[in-house]
Design an enzyme around this catalytic site. Structure first.
Site, PDB file in Angstrom:
ATOM      1  CD  GLU A  15      -3.166  -0.506   0.004  1.00 41.88           C
ATOM      2  OE1 GLU A  15      -3.052  -0.077  -0.926  1.00 41.88           O
ATOM      3  OE2 GLU A  15      -3.659  -1.252   0.550  1.00 41.88           O
ATOM      4  CG  ASP A  18       0.650   2.519  -6.675  1.00 43.00           C
ATOM      5  OD1 ASP A  18       0.715   3.434  -5.626  1.00 43.00           O
ATOM      6  OD2 ASP A  18      -0.640   2.506  -7.348  1.00 43.00           O
ATOM      7  CB  ALA A 105     -15.723   0.978  -0.795  1.00 44.42           C
ATOM      8  N   GLY A 106     -12.509   2.418  -1.593  1.00 37.73           N
ATOM      9  CA  GLY A 106     -11.277   2.069  -1.707  1.00 37.73           C
ATOM     10  C   GLY A 106     -10.927   0.780  -2.619  1.00 37.73           C
ATOM     11  CB  SER A 108     -10.048   0.542  -8.001  1.00 34.15           C
ATOM     12  OG  SER A 108      -8.693   0.771  -7.471  1.00 34.15           O
ATOM     13  CG  ASP A 153      -6.194   2.016  -8.296  1.00 33.79           C
ATOM     14  OD1 ASP A 153      -5.740   1.217  -7.587  1.00 33.79           O
ATOM     15  OD2 ASP A 153      -6.558   2.911  -7.910  1.00 33.79           O
ATOM     16  CE1 TYR A 205      -2.688   7.644  -2.849  1.00 33.62           C
ATOM     17  CE2 TYR A 205      -1.702   9.145  -4.306  1.00 33.62           C
ATOM     18  CZ  TYR A 205      -2.092   8.030  -4.112  1.00 33.62           C
ATOM     19  OH  TYR A 205      -1.570   6.895  -4.940  1.00 33.62           O
TER      20      TYR A 205
HETATM   21  C1  GLA Z   1      -4.895   4.525  -4.369  1.00 30.39           C
HETATM   22  C2  GLA Z   1      -4.260   4.780  -5.671  1.00 30.39           C
HETATM   23  C3  GLA Z   1      -3.181   3.806  -6.081  1.00 30.39           C
HETATM   24  C4  GLA Z   1      -2.469   3.437  -4.637  1.00 30.39           C
HETATM   25  C5  GLA Z   1      -3.301   3.394  -3.426  1.00 30.39           C
HETATM   26  C6  GLA Z   1      -2.524   3.233  -2.256  1.00 30.39           C
HETATM   27  O1  GLA Z   1      -6.024   3.757  -4.474  1.00 30.39           O
HETATM   28  O2  GLA Z   1      -5.223   5.028  -6.781  1.00 30.39           O
HETATM   29  O3  GLA Z   1      -2.537   3.823  -7.054  1.00 30.39           O
HETATM   30  O4  GLA Z   1      -1.675   4.504  -4.640  1.00 30.39           O
HETATM   31  O5  GLA Z   1      -3.918   4.418  -3.268  1.00 30.39           O
HETATM   32  O6  GLA Z   1      -1.979   1.789  -2.179  1.00 30.39           O
END
Ligand code: GLA
Length: 369
Positions: A15, A18, A105-106, A108, A153, A205
């Protein structure tokens, strides 16, 4: 009508690394965005949403003006813009868009929309694009919407394989599917705090991203791929840079260890690595929240082997790991301990085929160059 679809993803481990071009280990999930479309006779792109968003229609040109920030139509425009930059403007589509990935919700959902709509525009015009070409345009394409994460993602949504996690490398880009042991199972559990892509969250972020970058430079390295010594963190004087550096380098190690555990079928070790990862996101990078911390604790109390926030954090979902034959018991425990009896916020996720595998067999999109 033709159909394309693109899945969401859960990240298993890796996490906030990337964007430092370090390998990550997500999997595409069954929940997806589906675009059904008819090719237009001109350059107009129109889309109706079956999920309650207002219809959108615009002219496909080389310089498309965005809708106001937050409008779902910006993902459609981002797709058109990304295709135009690489392949030029072509015939538009009349599309119907629907999806079952929980938003904010994380998982994507927005990248899946971008991927699906891009593939629809390409397919409509008979343009064959490889995974590598798509990876060159899509993460950048998201900048159009005002966000720019890493490439995890889009890569997961495109390259997912049924039954597999994906070891994704970015420098240079390549994907290695890793079979997940058949007796391993995963739940996605929502923290009940939405992870909006608001400007405040984006700033948080980016702050982590830039602090990690500065730390790398301060220590005289050009790439995180060259760093494995976690003790170097003590040489950094800025506390944020120190915490970000330590998270990034230790998370890269956890990805390597998790791959080893997965290949060895060592569920206990895999669970421990996920838990350690959550600790680092909570205390080091500080992207968790009280809801996610409590949720992951409840999951462990309910018998999970591992639980961690997945995605950018600041709300959204946790990924919960257990042996498959324990999954129902863990889920029930979470429903009792965290959700007060409501079972609607926790669901099973299975490693699923990505958009390219789904499209395989059609001539317009190839999964190989
Ligand atoms: C978001 C971004 C990803 C990644 C995550 C954290 O989902 O879109 O590219 O950086 O956060 O791992």
């Amino acid at each position: 009508m033709q159909t394309v679809s693109a899945p969401g993803r859960v990240n298993l481990i890796g996490e906030h690394i990337d964007y430092h071009l370090l390998p990550v280990l997500p999997m595409a999930i069954g929940q997806r965005v589906t675009v059904r479309f008819r090719v237009s006779t001109d350059t107009r792109i129109s889309a109706v949403s079956l999920d309650g968003f207002a219809p959108r229609s615009f002219e496909w040109t080389n310089g498309i003006e965005p809708y106001p920030a937050g409008d779902w139509g910006n993902y459609l425009k981002a797709a058109a813009q990304a295709v135009a930059l690489r392949w030029g403007v072509h015939r538009g589509i009349d599309a119907e868009v629907t999806g079952n990935i929980p938003p904010a919700a994380g998982l994507s959902s927005s990248s899946a929309l971008l991927v699906a709509f891009t593939l629809a525009l390409l397919r409509a015009n008979g343009i064959a694009a490889s995974l590598e070409e798509l990876m060159e345009i899509l993460p950048d394409g998201e900048q159009y919407v005002g966000t720019r994460g890493g490439g995890m993602d889009h890569a997961s949504s495109l390259a997912g394989e049924e039954g597999c996690a994906l070891e994704i490398h970015f420098d240079p880009f390549h994907v290695r599917p890793i079979r997940i042991p058949a007796d391993w199972g995963f739940l996605c559990a929502h923290s009940l705090r939405t992870a909006e892509k608001s400007s405040a969250v984006r700033e948080e972020y980016n702050q982590r991203r830039f602090a990690g970058q500065r730390a790398l430079q301060a220590l005289g390295f050009a790439r995180y791929a060259d760093v494995t010594d976690e003790t170097l963190a003590s040489r950094l004087s800025d506390p944020l840079e120190q915490r970000c550096f330590l998270h990034v380098v230790s998370e890269a190690r956890r990805v390597r260890e998790a791959i080893g555990a997965m290949e060895a079928g060592d569920a206990a070790a895999f669970g421990r690595i996920l838990n350690e990862g959550h600790g680092s996101l909570r205390d080091g990078l500080q992207v968790s929240c009280t809801e996610l911390d409590r949720l992951t604790e409840c999951a462990l109390q309910a018998g999970a082997l591992g639980a961690r926030l997945t995605g950018a954090g600041f709300g959204g979902c946790a990924i919960v790991f257990a042996r498959r034959d324990e999954l129902a018991r863990v889920k029930q425990g979470l429903v009792d301990l965290f959700y007060g009896g409501d079972a609607s916020h926790v669901f099973g996720v299975a490693p699923s085929a990505g958009a390219l595998a789904m499209a395989a067999g059609t001539s317009a999109v190839s999964s190989h160059p």
